[in-house]
Design a protein around this motif. Structure first.
Motif, mmCIF file in Angstrom:
data_model
loop_
_atom_site.group_PDB
_atom_site.id
_atom_site.type_symbol
_atom_site.label_atom_id
_atom_site.label_comp_id
_atom_site.label_asym_id
_atom_site.label_seq_id
_atom_site.Cartn_x
_atom_site.Cartn_y
_atom_site.Cartn_z
ATOM 1 N N GLU A 1 20.297 104.561 9.084
ATOM 2 C CA GLU A 1 21.143 104.327 10.261
ATOM 3 C C GLU A 1 20.379 103.418 11.366
ATOM 4 O OE1 GLU A 1 23.609 107.379 11.874
ATOM 5 O OE2 GLU A 1 22.430 107.035 13.529
ATOM 6 N N GLU A 2 18.915 103.964 11.276
ATOM 7 C CA GLU A 2 18.252 103.423 12.486
ATOM 8 C C GLU A 2 16.695 103.478 12.042
ATOM 9 O OE1 GLU A 2 18.987 104.421 16.791
ATOM 10 O OE2 GLU A 2 16.695 105.289 16.439
ATOM 11 N N VAL A 3 15.757 102.409 12.397
ATOM 12 C CA VAL A 3 14.434 102.510 12.051
ATOM 13 C C VAL A 3 13.624 102.231 13.257
ATOM 14 C CG1 VAL A 3 14.657 101.544 9.734
ATOM 15 C CG2 VAL A 3 14.257 100.161 11.598
ATOM 16 N N TYR A 4 12.397 102.869 13.173
ATOM 17 C CA TYR A 4 11.193 102.580 14.425
ATOM 18 C C TYR A 4 10.004 102.265 13.779
ATOM 19 C CZ TYR A 4 8.316 102.744 18.448
ATOM 20 O OH TYR A 4 7.247 102.374 19.094
ATOM 21 N N VAL A 5 9.396 101.231 14.145
ATOM 22 C CA VAL A 5 8.316 100.766 13.380
ATOM 23 C C VAL A 5 6.713 100.948 14.225
ATOM 24 C CG1 VAL A 5 6.864 98.761 12.652
ATOM 25 C CG2 VAL A 5 9.018 99.106 11.926
ATOM 26 N N THR A 6 6.026 101.660 13.917
ATOM 27 C CA THR A 6 4.476 101.579 14.577
ATOM 28 C C THR A 6 3.640 100.710 13.890
ATOM 29 O OG1 THR A 6 5.216 103.847 15.500
ATOM 30 C CG2 THR A 6 2.526 102.908 15.727
ATOM 31 N N GLY A 7 3.335 99.503 13.936
ATOM 32 C CA GLY A 7 2.450 98.609 13.016
ATOM 33 C C GLY A 7 1.222 98.223 13.637
ATOM 34 N N ALA A 8 0.460 97.740 12.954
ATOM 35 C CA ALA A 8 -1.085 97.453 13.300
ATOM 36 C C ALA A 8 -1.531 96.335 12.113
ATOM 37 C CB ALA A 8 -1.880 98.462 13.612
ATOM 38 N N VAL A 9 -2.416 95.623 12.709
ATOM 39 C CA VAL A 9 -3.257 94.708 11.769
ATOM 40 C C VAL A 9 -4.708 95.206 11.606
ATOM 41 C CG1 VAL A 9 -4.151 92.382 11.350
ATOM 42 C CG2 VAL A 9 -2.082 92.695 12.228
ATOM 43 N N LYS B 1 21.323 96.003 1.320
ATOM 44 C CA LYS B 1 21.035 97.058 2.165
ATOM 45 C C LYS B 1 19.570 97.094 2.590
ATOM 46 C CE LYS B 1 24.958 99.250 3.449
ATOM 47 N NZ LYS B 1 25.420 99.334 4.903
ATOM 48 N N PRO B 2 18.555 97.006 1.645
ATOM 49 C CA PRO B 2 17.268 97.139 1.918
ATOM 50 C C PRO B 2 16.900 96.070 2.585
ATOM 51 C CG PRO B 2 17.399 97.821 -0.461
ATOM 52 C CD PRO B 2 18.746 97.405 0.193
ATOM 53 N N VAL B 3 17.520 94.930 2.498
ATOM 54 C CA VAL B 3 17.239 93.558 3.334
ATOM 55 C C VAL B 3 17.557 93.733 4.832
ATOM 56 C CG1 VAL B 3 17.425 91.007 3.471
ATOM 57 C CG2 VAL B 3 17.098 92.091 1.354
ATOM 58 N N LEU B 4 18.723 94.367 5.007
ATOM 59 C CA LEU B 4 19.077 94.859 6.358
ATOM 60 C C LEU B 4 17.994 95.710 7.057
ATOM 61 C CD1 LEU B 4 23.074 95.289 5.904
ATOM 62 C CD2 LEU B 4 21.811 93.207 6.858
ATOM 63 N N ILE B 5 17.621 96.775 6.135
ATOM 64 C CA ILE B 5 16.786 97.464 6.764
ATOM 65 C C ILE B 5 15.518 96.914 7.303
ATOM 66 C CG2 ILE B 5 15.579 99.836 6.453
ATOM 67 C CD1 ILE B 5 17.603 100.457 4.301
ATOM 68 N N GLY B 6 14.956 95.952 6.336
ATOM 69 C CA GLY B 6 13.884 95.328 6.420
ATOM 70 C C GLY B 6 13.977 94.297 7.629
ATOM 71 N N ILE C 1 20.707 99.673 11.961
ATOM 72 C CA ILE C 1 21.121 98.643 11.067
ATOM 73 C C ILE C 1 22.319 97.872 11.403
ATOM 74 C CG2 ILE C 1 21.360 98.537 8.556
ATOM 75 C CD1 ILE C 1 18.725 99.745 9.638
ATOM 76 N N LYS C 2 23.223 98.785 12.150
ATOM 77 C CA LYS C 2 24.362 97.951 12.463
ATOM 78 C C LYS C 2 24.327 96.839 13.386
ATOM 79 C CE LYS C 2 28.109 100.136 14.744
ATOM 80 N NZ LYS C 2 28.698 101.447 15.261
ATOM 81 N N GLU C 3 23.330 96.987 14.076
ATOM 82 C CA GLU C 3 23.026 95.871 15.049
ATOM 83 C C GLU C 3 22.687 94.660 14.274
ATOM 84 O OE1 GLU C 3 19.690 96.804 17.999
ATOM 85 O OE2 GLU C 3 19.382 94.788 17.940
ATOM 86 N N ILE C 4 21.754 94.804 13.096
ATOM 87 C CA ILE C 4 21.437 93.584 12.075
ATOM 88 C C ILE C 4 22.849 93.061 11.525
ATOM 89 C CG2 ILE C 4 20.019 92.782 10.107
ATOM 90 C CD1 ILE C 4 18.549 93.763 12.846
#
Lengths: 344, 344, 344, 344
Positions: C193-201, C314-319, C334-337
């Motif tokens: 339904e929803e994702v949140y990313v904590t990312g880094a290089v 679906k996985p593309v939408l989540i991505g 995901i709905k937002e996308i």
């Protein structure tokens, strides 16, 4: 508070000290009143530090102290039987380190004295109280793995003893394997009927020169039809290796080495985990406390100790049979050893 | 594309079919031209399905086919030696399932014929090609664990064979332990010098009535001074149990059972994981492919096969010594068996 | 023998070759008739060696071949959608490597074409067919661990791709995490339904310069109320790290990395075991065969494929939601996308 | 023997008793002189049994005892700060259970008082002293796994607390996750910069009604660039689940649950092993002893305690940020919480 049980410790080498400290830390109902040791001067600072008031050179001071209820015999092996006999005469309960003696005659005498005196007697086969091995016993007893068919014990030390020690040790079977013989009887619930030894000197030639071996595979036949095998080495490069497997008609149970931590480290070089706990003091730490607990429980509740007189004798008989098997290159029945002695 | 190596498979029971399928799927340079089996009618649909064109009742049809370069002898044990001799005479390379025979005489004859003909010959000790055991070999060879001192093999089947089979099998040592004897030689890098067997009938009384045992502990003495032990059972309730441990002066290496998945399930009831892969077809799946690969490599590159004629003979000698040890209740040297036969 | 299903493989890079070889070795009912690739010259020797007769530069040759029943689309990602549309028009069944496309528009078009044509369509989410993950799915489905509450996926590559590749890859979420998003949907049995990313290089600054990240923790909220987390790294020093844990109201199931052997080596230095299997070709070897098996079964038995069109979208939408979450530093539904795209 | 350090224990619930017993059993240089508790009548028999002479209802009796050198504050959370302040004024060294308080203001006041008084102060984050986690710290510090990139903590309780308790607990983040926040700081060697919470009520609706959650995934961003994730559940059916993984540029280290035994039981039904040690008293048994040891060492050697005042404050700030993140559905920086309080 009720009167505490008063204890005297005879022999305060590594193991005597360990028992004393465990009693002091964890047994509020027990008081370690006095300790005796021929080299007591070396241990006075220790005694003072842990709060033991009386220190003697001569163990008879402890036996003559009417207040003492219990003695722990942790002196050198050759004194176990004699001190047990004297202690029994004074009516004190006895915890005696293994083995009771290296000869059947003296063990028999000690056990007779104990029986006559009606005191509690427990032999220091501490491994029976190890968390892992107790669990094996429990599972075997519960019938979860059915009837025992094959019993396997791996028991390897991290480093060989000095050849000097080897000479007076009674040989690998009475010094080291004796614990495994006890385990074999305990876990199988059956007496050992016959042994056959394949042995070698692979660790240290000096051990061979001292008339002993350092590597052995001991095949066992049990009275109940099961079979078993023990493998021993005086030196495992990676440390103390103590594993047991019992295989039965419905399955198997296997316990392996304890480690200090569960850490698994993965790097480019590989995946690494902890070596086994270093030696018996670390690995069997809990078992030493447990054996004391059950010993004092037996005294307090006036019931049979968990490791009785016969349990002190049988492993010595198996050890002597193993020695003979190796010397004569043939399987030897325990009965053969028993008859040899009873005919004397 | 170069000319393909043409193969005939003699005997298409479970193992013959397996080899044929592996060759078809994974060996583009090999053509399985024909198969022969006394009960070939049962296998015609299979042959058709996998694309094998020629099917015969009589294996001589294969031997007489000049185009065939290689035969796989997967028929019943009692025919291995004779067919090997005939095949050698036709100049075909031979892969022969284990054991070559249950008697030393016939093995000797077969090996002479092979030697005389100068054809390649490989015995089906597939376990040498198992990913786990190969790794053990590699580590032993690299010296990472130092000199081998103790070798331990656990080898237990998931279910006993029918008593009918037991009667013609040559007994547990020639039928089942023979693989372990091969492993012992292979991993220790030394010949076995002496064996001692502690055996019992604990799984199925019918096996005992058929004159065999179903549970055994076999102690080994190697020529290089190492010692070892194999434990066998015809029935492990939890499945096929195949573990090996080699202990040396610098450490040990231990391989355990493969499982279908790495899943660990934790619930209120406990922590559960997979049982071992069911039986040899599952556990040793990869090894069957690898042994073919190395066999055909030996042919293509004209070099020694990885399991030579002697490797077919030695485990049978050890098996016969084990049998004698059990019957006579004493350790038996392999030399004793060899001399017995050479004096005939 | 019945008529074989005739297959054309479009794109014979690493993965196209792998599928072709699997079909040739293990699917007697399937014939790989032809392959096409813009750089076909580099693959002619390979095709010849495995026995594929027709090789083309232009994939249209395959689409125009009336005999071909099935195409495997293993070309570069940007061509997947267009070729799928063309192939659907010719009535061929389609196996399409993941992702179908990096844009929702083109995926939608491709899926419409497939639906209109009524051909089978399967997306290459091979991990669903991995032995470990299938077992997790089975246990979740059986209810053994109750209702899913927390799902955890660790997915780390052994080495980062070149920055050049990163630029055209669609970013870590569409290139690498997309497999994990598929797993999350598959194992939880619920849509994200929803994702949140904590990312880094943290691995390679060049990846950051290419506008991407290489290390990420992605929190997930599922429609059924469960929550989850994926952690990704482009470089694990010890190799390919692929573990999954599902925690439910009645317990948990956990699968870990596969290794080449079960060997455990103990020396003075420590206890060592194998690193994980090197990369996806080794770890997921079996899954690639299984996905083919189930795809062809779906064709033969005329039933739904195990990874349908929606599973490609679906996985593309989540991505895309994950990408936006990282860029804007906020949770994204995901709905937002979806709404964003449907409003276009 | 030197003068013993005299200790008063304030609050003798489960944890106060545990500390007292550890000091009595294992610290010959320490004397537990007195204990205080509002419900002291319930604990008089215990105190008598373990040999503590003075028992009070009012903790001020301890503070007013000039002989007492050290207090252990094990009372209810809401009293920690006030008693710390009072104790500091009397010049006693302080061991204070976690958390110091649920509000930043009171923690600040307590810490100021401690600093002003110049007494030793240690917060009860015992997990730092756990054998497994200490090893992780050691490996991270040694650089064996390179720079920390991803830190993962799994922390799940065996059973949820009663809803009544939940209401006064400060919520899951200050009550349960606070230990994990401490671990995150400790193991990463960096401060937490930002948190984002994905939470749910999946265990017990009563917890939701009490305004709290029982299942959470907490993403972390560290000041040094690393990222992390904690997953919590108030109820794991299989018991207390405490695992940590640190992933760095050169590898990873992973510690898993301790079990009572190493027994593996294999039957027809499957392969079974032990569940994790039941709860924190069992799992963290050793750590409670170690934290006392290091606390008293700091006093004796007059050096900094291993868990200083700041270590008591920071996890509370992170907990408050986590609470806000969940309430507002957005990532929250720790600085935001700090500024909020400093502006008051």
């Amino acid at each position: 508070m009720e009167r505490k049980i008063k204890v005297g410790v005879i022999g305060v080498g590594r193991i005597g000290k360990l028992h004393a400290e465990n009693l002091i830390a964890h047994f509020p109902n027990v008081e370690v009143k006095s300790v005796a040791d021929p080299f007591i001067d070396n241990s006075k600072a220790w005694a003072d530090n842990v709060g033991i008031k009386h220190t003697y050179k001569d163990y008879k001071e402890i036996l003559n102290d009417f207040e003492i209820d219990v003695v722990l015999i942790c002196s050198s092996t050759d004194t176990h039987a004699d001190i047990s006999i004297e202690a029994a005469k004074t009516g004190k309960h006895i915890f005696c380190e293994k083995p009771i003696d290296l000869t059947v005659e003296k063990i028999d005498k000690a056990l007779s004295a104990v029986e006559k005196a009606g005191v509690k007697f427990q032999v220091g086969f501490n491994r029976r109280f190890d968390h892992n091995f107790k669990k094996v016993k429990e599972i075997v007893k519960d019938g979860r793995i059915g009837d025992v068919q094959i019993l396997k014990i791996t028991s390897r030390d991290p480093a060989p003893p000095p050849a000097e020690y080897v000479k007076v040790s009674g040989g690998i079977f009475l010094d080291m394997t004796i614990h495994d013989f006890d385990m074999a009887r305990y876990l199988s619930g059956s007496e050992v009927e016959e042994v056959y030894v394949t042995g070698a000197v692979l660790v240290d030639p000096a051990i061979g020169e001292a008339g002993d071996i350092d590597t052995a595979i001991i095949s066992l036949k049990f009275e109940n039809g099961a079979i078993g095998v023990i493998d021993n080495s005086r030196k495992a490069a990676y440390g103390y290796d103590q594993r047991i497997e019992v295989f039965g008609s419905k399955g198997k149970v296997l316990v392996s080495n304890d480690t200090d931590t569960s850490a698994i480290i993965s790097t480019e070089e590989g995946v690494f985990s902890d070596k086994p706990k270093y030696f018996f003091l670390e690995r069997y730490q809990g078992s030493f406390r447990e054996e004391m607990k059950e010993f004092f429980n037996a005294i307090i509740e006036n019931k049979e100790t968990p490791v009785v007189a016969k349990d002190g004798l049988k492993p010595v008989l198996i050890g002597l049979a193993a020695k003979k098997s190796f010397q004569e290159g043939r399987p030897v029945k325990i009965k053969e050893i028993e008859e040899e002695y009873s005919s004397k």
